[in-house]
Design a protein around this motif. Structure first.
Motif, mmCIF file in Angstrom:
data_model
loop_
_atom_site.group_PDB
_atom_site.id
_atom_site.type_symbol
_atom_site.label_atom_id
_atom_site.label_comp_id
_atom_site.label_asym_id
_atom_site.label_seq_id
_atom_site.Cartn_x
_atom_site.Cartn_y
_atom_site.Cartn_z
ATOM 1 N N PRO A 219 5.869 27.865 -35.248
ATOM 2 C CA PRO A 219 7.022 26.962 -35.324
ATOM 3 C C PRO A 219 6.682 25.735 -36.180
ATOM 4 C CG PRO A 219 6.581 27.585 -33.053
ATOM 5 C CD PRO A 219 5.433 28.078 -33.865
ATOM 6 N N PRO A 220 7.605 25.306 -37.034
ATOM 7 C CA PRO A 220 7.310 24.161 -37.914
ATOM 8 C C PRO A 220 6.956 22.900 -37.134
ATOM 9 C CG PRO A 220 9.637 24.748 -37.979
ATOM 10 C CD PRO A 220 8.941 25.849 -37.251
ATOM 11 N N GLN A 221 7.426 22.811 -35.894
ATOM 12 C CA GLN A 221 7.160 21.598 -35.116
ATOM 13 C C GLN A 221 5.677 21.451 -34.764
ATOM 14 O OE1 GLN A 221 9.497 23.914 -34.008
ATOM 15 N NE2 GLN A 221 11.443 22.894 -34.416
ATOM 16 N N VAL A 222 4.941 22.578 -34.753
ATOM 17 C CA VAL A 222 3.538 22.517 -34.343
ATOM 18 C C VAL A 222 2.717 21.667 -35.317
ATOM 19 C CG1 VAL A 222 1.439 23.888 -34.052
ATOM 20 C CG2 VAL A 222 3.574 24.689 -33.059
ATOM 21 N N VAL A 223 2.998 21.811 -36.612
ATOM 22 C CA VAL A 223 2.180 21.115 -37.595
ATOM 23 C C VAL A 223 2.859 19.852 -38.115
ATOM 24 C CG1 VAL A 223 0.829 23.100 -38.332
ATOM 25 C CG2 VAL A 223 3.077 22.707 -39.323
ATOM 26 N N ALA A 224 3.993 19.466 -37.536
ATOM 27 C CA ALA A 224 4.785 18.368 -38.091
ATOM 28 C C ALA A 224 4.068 17.015 -38.003
ATOM 29 C CB ALA A 224 6.143 18.295 -37.387
ATOM 30 N N VAL A 225 3.387 16.756 -36.897
ATOM 31 C CA VAL A 225 2.811 15.415 -36.701
ATOM 32 C C VAL A 225 1.750 15.077 -37.757
ATOM 33 C CG1 VAL A 225 1.406 14.011 -35.142
ATOM 34 C CG2 VAL A 225 3.422 15.214 -34.271
ATOM 35 N N PRO A 226 0.688 15.902 -37.919
ATOM 36 C CA PRO A 226 -0.317 15.552 -38.928
ATOM 37 C C PRO A 226 0.242 15.564 -40.350
ATOM 38 C CG PRO A 226 -1.100 17.314 -37.514
ATOM 39 C CD PRO A 226 0.325 17.117 -37.194
ATOM 40 N N LEU A 227 1.166 16.491 -40.628
ATOM 41 C CA LEU A 227 1.718 16.542 -41.982
ATOM 42 C C LEU A 227 2.521 15.275 -42.274
ATOM 43 C CD1 LEU A 227 2.802 20.285 -42.432
ATOM 44 C CD2 LEU A 227 0.862 19.073 -43.452
ATOM 45 N N TYR A 228 3.348 14.872 -41.311
ATOM 46 C CA TYR A 228 4.122 13.640 -41.514
ATOM 47 C C TYR A 228 3.172 12.469 -41.719
ATOM 48 C CZ TYR A 228 7.712 10.121 -40.982
ATOM 49 O OH TYR A 228 8.562 9.083 -41.212
ATOM 50 N N ASP A 229 2.105 12.428 -40.910
ATOM 51 C CA ASP A 229 1.109 11.370 -41.006
ATOM 52 C C ASP A 229 0.509 11.320 -42.417
ATOM 53 O OD1 ASP A 229 -0.696 9.381 -39.868
ATOM 54 O OD2 ASP A 229 -2.242 10.925 -40.123
ATOM 55 N N THR A 230 0.156 12.512 -42.938
ATOM 56 C CA THR A 230 -0.443 12.570 -44.274
ATOM 57 C C THR A 230 0.533 12.100 -45.340
ATOM 58 O OG1 THR A 230 -1.694 14.495 -43.524
ATOM 59 C CG2 THR A 230 -1.648 14.070 -45.889
ATOM 60 N N TRP A 231 1.741 12.654 -45.338
ATOM 61 C CA TRP A 231 2.727 12.284 -46.357
ATOM 62 C C TRP A 231 3.082 10.808 -46.252
ATOM 63 C CZ3 TRP A 231 3.057 15.272 -50.270
ATOM 64 C CH2 TRP A 231 2.935 16.663 -50.135
ATOM 65 N N SER A 232 3.098 10.302 -45.016
ATOM 66 C CA SER A 232 3.421 8.891 -44.832
ATOM 67 C C SER A 232 2.327 8.011 -45.419
ATOM 68 C CB SER A 232 3.643 8.631 -43.344
ATOM 69 O OG SER A 232 3.280 7.344 -42.999
ATOM 70 N N SER A 233 1.044 8.420 -45.243
ATOM 71 C CA SER A 233 -0.027 7.597 -45.813
ATOM 72 C C SER A 233 -0.055 7.710 -47.332
ATOM 73 C CB SER A 233 -1.380 7.980 -45.204
ATOM 74 O OG SER A 233 -1.649 9.318 -45.476
ATOM 75 N N LEU A 234 0.528 8.778 -47.870
ATOM 76 C CA LEU A 234 0.637 8.899 -49.327
ATOM 77 C C LEU A 234 1.869 8.151 -49.845
ATOM 78 C CD1 LEU A 234 -0.207 12.699 -49.832
ATOM 79 C CD2 LEU A 234 -1.614 10.750 -50.521
ATOM 80 N N GLY A 235 2.685 7.627 -48.936
ATOM 81 C CA GLY A 235 3.885 6.901 -49.333
ATOM 82 C C GLY A 235 5.003 7.804 -49.811
ATOM 83 N N LEU A 236 4.981 9.091 -49.442
ATOM 84 C CA LEU A 236 5.978 10.025 -49.969
ATOM 85 C C LEU A 236 7.059 10.393 -48.957
ATOM 86 C CD1 LEU A 236 3.726 12.317 -52.162
ATOM 87 C CD2 LEU A 236 5.555 10.803 -52.939
ATOM 88 N N THR A 237 6.977 9.849 -47.723
ATOM 89 C CA THR A 237 8.088 10.087 -46.821
ATOM 90 C C THR A 237 9.295 9.320 -47.363
ATOM 91 O OG1 THR A 237 7.211 8.300 -45.488
ATOM 92 C CG2 THR A 237 6.785 10.520 -44.704
ATOM 93 N N GLY A 238 10.478 9.844 -47.072
ATOM 94 C CA GLY A 238 11.670 9.255 -47.665
ATOM 95 C C GLY A 238 12.016 9.925 -48.975
ATOM 96 N N SER A 239 11.268 10.963 -49.342
ATOM 97 C CA SER A 239 11.608 11.751 -50.528
ATOM 98 C C SER A 239 11.534 13.233 -50.171
ATOM 99 C CB SER A 239 10.632 11.453 -51.669
ATOM 100 O OG SER A 239 9.420 12.144 -51.458
ATOM 101 N N LEU A 240 11.941 14.076 -51.119
ATOM 102 C CA LEU A 240 11.945 15.515 -50.853
ATOM 103 C C LEU A 240 10.607 16.176 -51.180
ATOM 104 C CD1 LEU A 240 15.513 16.258 -52.227
ATOM 105 C CD2 LEU A 240 14.788 16.573 -49.865
ATOM 106 N N TRP A 241 9.679 15.401 -51.747
ATOM 107 C CA TRP A 241 8.418 16.012 -52.190
ATOM 108 C C TRP A 241 7.621 16.662 -51.070
ATOM 109 C CZ3 TRP A 241 8.840 17.360 -56.792
ATOM 110 C CH2 TRP A 241 9.551 16.568 -57.710
#
Lengths: 289, 330
Positions: free
Chosen positions: A130-152
């Motif tokens: 399920p996509p929810q299983v890996v959502a937390v670390p992935l969001y954390d990573t993309w957020s530290s890259l400053g890419l949340t808020g985009s479709l990348w």
């Protein structure tokens, strides 16, 4: 059966009669099923062309046909912008998927190497995750890259790996007779050439089906865009925008259904053109092959 | 990379040392084909899986660095009433959706397989709804069953039946979502239809000569032959139910009357948390309250359960395919 008493010709008669009855029963059941599946979509179409007022009533048939509703939704919401975002996500993800998954599927279906079965099980495992299983670390990573808020964060992974597509392409590649690949090798083709010149052309319907599924999955995706772009309205996709159209008290149902139809349109058009690919692709996701 | 490999064609010119070199070359080719996917697997599945488990032992709000708190997140699950509600709701969907989807898809497939004419059209119409985005499908259903003036209520009214409040009634919101999921289960129907049509005709004819009726033939020939597909349908439905999110969120917030897609959490689970599934509560904790550690602990639980379901599928299907290869009775 007591018909035997009536003499020799009788047994055939009731059978034909029963056969006809069976035919009628099965076909009316089939028709009822088809209607049950199709009527909601017909109802959506009819509601979409009603006037604002009539959409709230019990009426099933529009008194006047307001085809302008389809144009009006574009004025009510920046649908073109959402459409652009949806297309960006779906088209880039599909292109990326093809680049990354075709070689991987070739390695799993055609090449021989140790650990191939383990790798295939990992693909199946990733597909079922399920996509929810890996959502937390992935969001954390993309957020530290400053890419949340985009479709990348949604698009980039497809350029590396998509478990479902690898699985499906492997199933299609397995149906290509090995002798064709072997012949290409004897003729001096490298594995890359064998893939590009033999396997890809022969598996074209399968590749098309996989691309269709990938496009539709991303086009329909809600969880991904909600996770990464819900705070940034100008990055919304159509699914996210449609979800914000909801709300029993504020919404105009005719317009909401017009948007619904517009969102379903690409899927229906694609399906109309590629029904065979779809059906073959779906049966391949079962357990055969 | 492959271009460089093409030039070195040692295998033909020098047999003895060439064999080990061509083996190296083969390994490099395999590596080149797998490189992007392997990297992607590690980055988007391997790493986040491990990290999810690691995060589950911490308190983490995305801003301050993670703080190790041991098993506190797991211990908290036992006192979290909404966690229990979410587990209960998801288990409801696992049981109901699995039974209903498999039975329904099998029923439709069995009927369509018997059609002599119009198979293509009926199949297309059955499959069409599953192309609708989950958001759209849920909204369509929401409109169909809207209390008082929706077409379903109107239809029931002809028979003097007063329709329920559906998505606004905690007793009917889950069945409502289950119906949406049945409406869009065309893909499973097509898989089952293909399986049913694949059952050898000779077996049916032989059984018919032995005097077996249609029902007995269906039970003794069709069902056992398509059992791998039934296993697939069961596990596929379990996995689907475990990750049920979009339909629950859309139904809940549409019924709550809020047009708010991002802000508050009050419409998640509406009405009375009846649509609060496990993933919805995970999402709320992690991405609304930013309690990433607790969300990760829930994700770990979800992973263990999904993994068990998948392992069961792989094991069962392997056994089925071995039986097939070994011939009847093996």
């Amino acid at each position: 059966m007591t018909t035997a008493v009536l003499g020799p010709p009788a047994p055939r008669r009731p059978r034909d009669w029963r056969g006809a009855l069976h035919w009628v029963a099965v076909h009316s059941l089939g028709l009822a099923l088809a209607l049950m599946f199709a009527l909601p979509i017909v109802f959506v179409l009819l509601t979409a062309v009603m006037s604002d007022g009539q959409a709230f009533t019990k009426d099933l048939w529009p008194r006047e046909w307001h085809w302008g509703n389809f144009a009006e939704v574009f004025e009510r919401a920046p649908l073109l912008e959402y459409l652009g975002n949806s297309l960006l996500y779906s088209l880039l993800a599909t292109a990326g998927m093809l680049l990354s998954s075709i070689p991987a599927a070739y390695a799993l279906a055609v090449l021989r190497w140790r650990g191939r079965n383990v790798a295939f099980l990992l693909v199946v495992g990733a597909m079922m995750l399920p996509p929810q299983v890996v959502a937390v670390p992935l969001y954390d990573t993309w957020s530290s890259l400053g890419l949340t808020g985009s479709l990348w964060p949604l698009i980039v992974p497809y350029f590396l790996f998509d478990a479902f597509s690898v699985f499906l392409l492997r199933q299609f590649f397995l149906t290509i007779p090995r002798s064709y690949v072997d012949a290409a090798r004897v003729d001096g083709c490298s594995e890359f050439q064998a893939l590009v010149r033999v396997v890809v052309p022969m598996a074209r319907p399968g590749i098309a089906a996989t691309a269709l599924f990938c496009f539709l999955y991303t086009w329909n995706d809600y969880f991904g865009p909600l996770l990464y772009t819900s705070e940034v309205p100008d990055q919304w996709t159509l699914s996210l925008a449609l979800a914000s159209f909801k709300g029993m008290h504020h919404v105009q149902w005719n317009l909401a259904m017009a948007v619904t139809l517009l969102i379903m349109l690409p899927a229906i058009v694609l399906f109309a053109f590629a029904q065979r690919s779809f059906v073959r692709g779906i049966t391949f996701t079962g357990v055969k092959g | 990379m492959t271009a460089a490999l093409d030039r070195v064609d040692v295998a033909r010119t020098a047999p003895a040392p060439g064999r080990s070199r061509s083996r190296t070359r083969h390994r490099l080719t395999v590596l080149a084909f797998l490189a992007p996917a392997g990297l992607g697997f590690l980055l988007f599945f391997g790493y986040p899986l491990v990290a999810t488990v690691a995060f589950s032992f911490t308190r983490y709000d995305l801003i301050n660095p993670p703080e190790w708190i041991g098993l506190a997140n797991y211990a908290y699950m036992f006192s979290d009433d909404l966690f229990r509600t979410a587990v209960h709701n998801t288990l409801w969907f696992v049981v109901v959706l699995t039974v209903a989807r498999v039975a329904f898809a099998l029923g439709v497939a069995s009927v369509v397989a018997r059609l002599r004419s119009g198979v293509g059209l009926v199949r297309t119409l059955c499959y069409l709804p599953s192309l609708a985005p989950p958001v759209a499908a849920t909204l369509v259903f929401f409109l169909l069953v809207r209390p008082n003036d929706g077409p379903v209520d109107t239809f029931l009214g002809w028979f003097g039946v007063e329709g329920p409040l559906w998505f606004a009634d905690p007793a009917w919101s889950k069945p409502g979502i289950a119906l949406v999921m049945l409406w869009v289960s065309g893909d499973l129907m097509i898989i089952m239809l293909a399986a049913v049509l694949d059952v050898p005709k000779e077996q049916h004819e032989a059984a018919e000569l032995d005097g077996a009726g249609a029902l007995r033939r269906w039970w003794h020939i069709t069902l056992p032959t398509i059992s791998p597909v039934l296993v697939f349908g069961v596990v596929n439905s379990i996995v689907l139910a475990l990750q049920l999110f979009t339909q629950a969120v859309v139904a809940g917030s549409a019924a709550s009357g809020s047009a708010d897609v991002t802000g508050s959490t009050k419409n998640l689970g509406f009405p009375e948390n009846s649509t609060l599934t496990f993933p919805v509560w995970l999402y709320t904790q992690g991405f609304r309250y930013f309690d990433m550690g607790y969300a990760a602990a829930m994700a770990t639980v979800l992973f263990v359960v999904s993994f068990a379901a998948t392992a069961l599928l792989v094991q069962r299907l392997r056994r089925a395919s071995h039986q097939e290869e070994g011939g009847p009775g093996a």
